[in-house]
Every structure is written in C-alpha cells, then in structure tokens.
Design a protein around this motif. Structure first.
Motif, short mmCIF file in Angstrom:
data_model
loop_
_atom_site.label_atom_id
_atom_site.label_comp_id
_atom_site.label_asym_id
_atom_site.label_seq_id
_atom_site.Cartn_x
_atom_site.Cartn_y
_atom_site.Cartn_z
N PHE A 129 -98.76 65.02 89.53
CA PHE A 129 -99.23 66.33 89.11
C PHE A 129 -98.78 67.38 90.11
O PHE A 129 -98.66 67.11 91.30
CB PHE A 129 -100.77 66.36 89.04
CG PHE A 129 -101.34 65.42 88.02
CD1 PHE A 129 -101.56 65.84 86.73
CD2 PHE A 129 -101.64 64.11 88.35
CE1 PHE A 129 -102.09 64.99 85.78
CE2 PHE A 129 -102.16 63.25 87.42
CZ PHE A 129 -102.39 63.68 86.13
N ILE A 130 -98.54 68.58 89.61
CA ILE A 130 -98.24 69.74 90.44
C ILE A 130 -99.42 70.70 90.33
O ILE A 130 -99.87 71.01 89.23
CB ILE A 130 -96.95 70.46 89.98
CG1 ILE A 130 -95.74 69.57 90.21
CG2 ILE A 130 -96.79 71.81 90.67
CD1 ILE A 130 -95.43 69.29 91.67
N ILE A 131 -99.91 71.15 91.47
CA ILE A 131 -101.00 72.11 91.52
C ILE A 131 -100.48 73.35 92.25
O ILE A 131 -99.98 73.25 93.36
CB ILE A 131 -102.22 71.55 92.27
CG1 ILE A 131 -102.67 70.24 91.66
CG2 ILE A 131 -103.36 72.57 92.28
CD1 ILE A 131 -103.62 69.47 92.53
N VAL A 132 -100.59 74.49 91.61
CA VAL A 132 -100.19 75.75 92.23
C VAL A 132 -101.43 76.62 92.35
O VAL A 132 -102.12 76.86 91.36
CB VAL A 132 -99.11 76.48 91.40
CG1 VAL A 132 -98.76 77.81 92.03
CG2 VAL A 132 -97.87 75.62 91.26
N GLU A 133 -101.71 77.07 93.58
CA GLU A 133 -102.84 77.97 93.83
C GLU A 133 -102.28 79.29 94.34
O GLU A 133 -101.37 79.31 95.15
CB GLU A 133 -103.78 77.39 94.88
CG GLU A 133 -104.51 76.15 94.43
CD GLU A 133 -105.42 75.63 95.50
OE1 GLU A 133 -106.58 76.07 95.56
OE2 GLU A 133 -104.94 74.81 96.31
N PHE A 134 -102.86 80.38 93.88
CA PHE A 134 -102.40 81.72 94.23
C PHE A 134 -103.61 82.54 94.63
O PHE A 134 -104.50 82.79 93.83
CB PHE A 134 -101.71 82.34 93.02
CG PHE A 134 -100.86 83.55 93.31
CD1 PHE A 134 -101.25 84.53 94.20
CD2 PHE A 134 -99.65 83.71 92.65
CE1 PHE A 134 -100.46 85.63 94.45
CE2 PHE A 134 -98.85 84.81 92.88
CZ PHE A 134 -99.26 85.78 93.78
N PHE A 135 -103.65 82.94 95.90
CA PHE A 135 -104.68 83.83 96.42
C PHE A 135 -104.03 85.20 96.61
O PHE A 135 -102.96 85.30 97.21
CB PHE A 135 -105.20 83.35 97.78
CG PHE A 135 -105.83 81.99 97.76
CD1 PHE A 135 -107.21 81.87 97.65
CD2 PHE A 135 -105.07 80.85 97.86
CE1 PHE A 135 -107.80 80.62 97.64
CE2 PHE A 135 -105.65 79.59 97.85
CZ PHE A 135 -107.03 79.49 97.74
N TYR A 136 -104.68 86.24 96.13
CA TYR A 136 -104.12 87.58 96.27
C TYR A 136 -105.24 88.59 96.50
O TYR A 136 -106.29 88.52 95.86
CB TYR A 136 -103.33 87.97 95.01
CG TYR A 136 -102.70 89.33 95.07
CD1 TYR A 136 -101.69 89.61 95.98
CD2 TYR A 136 -103.10 90.35 94.22
CE1 TYR A 136 -101.09 90.86 96.05
CE2 TYR A 136 -102.51 91.60 94.27
CZ TYR A 136 -101.51 91.85 95.18
OH TYR A 136 -100.93 93.09 95.25
#
Length: 160
Positions: A129-136
């Motif tokens: 699995f690929i998990i992408v997290e984006f904090f902005y």
C-alpha cells in the motif's frame, strides 16, 4: 447618505470574509486532490520510489505556495502479509518531500495501519500500500493566522 456610511464597512467586511472563505476552500480542495493524485501515481507500479511519489504530490499542489514553514508531505510504503485472515506488517518505510518541513510526525501509526488492513481481510498473501499524507498551513490574507489542513490517501499498489 448616512445609511450608506454606516452600512458600507459592514458590507465590505462581509465581502472580504466571503472571498477569504473561497480561497480557503480552494486550498483545501487542492490539498485533497494532490494527496489523491500522489497515491494514485504510486499505486501504478512497485518501482516508483517514495521520493518520486512525493515529488508528484508536490507538483499536483501547484497553485499553493509550499515551503518548509507551511507544508509537509509524507509518503509511506506498507507491505502486509495475510495468513489465516490475520494481517501483519512486514515492511513500513516513510519519506518526506524534499524542501518541505520534515519534523511533522505522521498521524497514521503502524498499529493503526495494521488495524485498518486487518478489517475485511479474506485472502492469504502479500499486499503493498502507498499512503500519502499532506499537512498544509493556509495563510490568511486578512489576519495574521494560518488555517491547518490535513489530508491522506491510502491505495493498494496494483502495478508491476
């Protein structure tokens, strides 16, 4: 004339606030879309590196100004093994996007991932699995404050 002088500041304040809300909603939609597109890119092949996936995610966030003070992108590759309906994590590696904040911790821990992957597992075998997290942190142009935004996407790698 007096009515206009009293009502105009209220109307302008409301109008500027409405415009600011529109910019914030747009930024959040960009964050969600970039996260999803980064995970989708990574799910097409086992050969993509975490840095390539993070770079794609950053590229998809184009309208936003990303730097080390307001953004973090974390890409995680999780390999699982399932036997007898019980899942276990065999590999868990993460990488940060270059040029952005690299001190933000992931909100998705290994134990939480194991719980998520164990639910509904029927077949034996291995998965990735690929998990992408984006904090902005979206800056406001009216006040000296930021609005924190967060999005994540999890996709199974199906490529070769």
């Amino acid at each position: 004339m007096l009515e206009t002088a009293l009502f105009l500041p209220v109307l302008l304040t409301f109008l500027v606030g409405l415009i600011q809300v529109g910019f914030v909603i747009n930024a959040y939609l960009v964050v969600i879309n970039a996260t999803r597109e980064g995970a989708r890119y990574g799910s097409h092949s086992f050969s993509y590196t975490l840095a390539q996936i993070a770079s794609t995610t950053r590229t998809m966030a184009y309208p936003l100004t990303l730097d080390s003070s307001n953004a973090t992108i974390i890409v995680t590759r999780v390999q699982t093994s399932t036997s007898g309906g019980t899942a276990s994590i065999t590999s868990y590696t993460s990488a940060y996007a270059t040029g952005l904040n690299q001190t933000q911790a992931s909100r998705l821990t290994q134990s939480e991932m194991l719980t998520r992957f164990s639910q509904g597992t029927q077949t034996n075998g291995t998965d990735e699995f690929i998990i992408v997290e984006f904090f902005y942190r979206n800056p406001l142009f009216i006040w000296k404050a930021d609005i924190p935004m967060y999005s994540y996407s999890i996709m199974r790698v199906i490529g070769n």
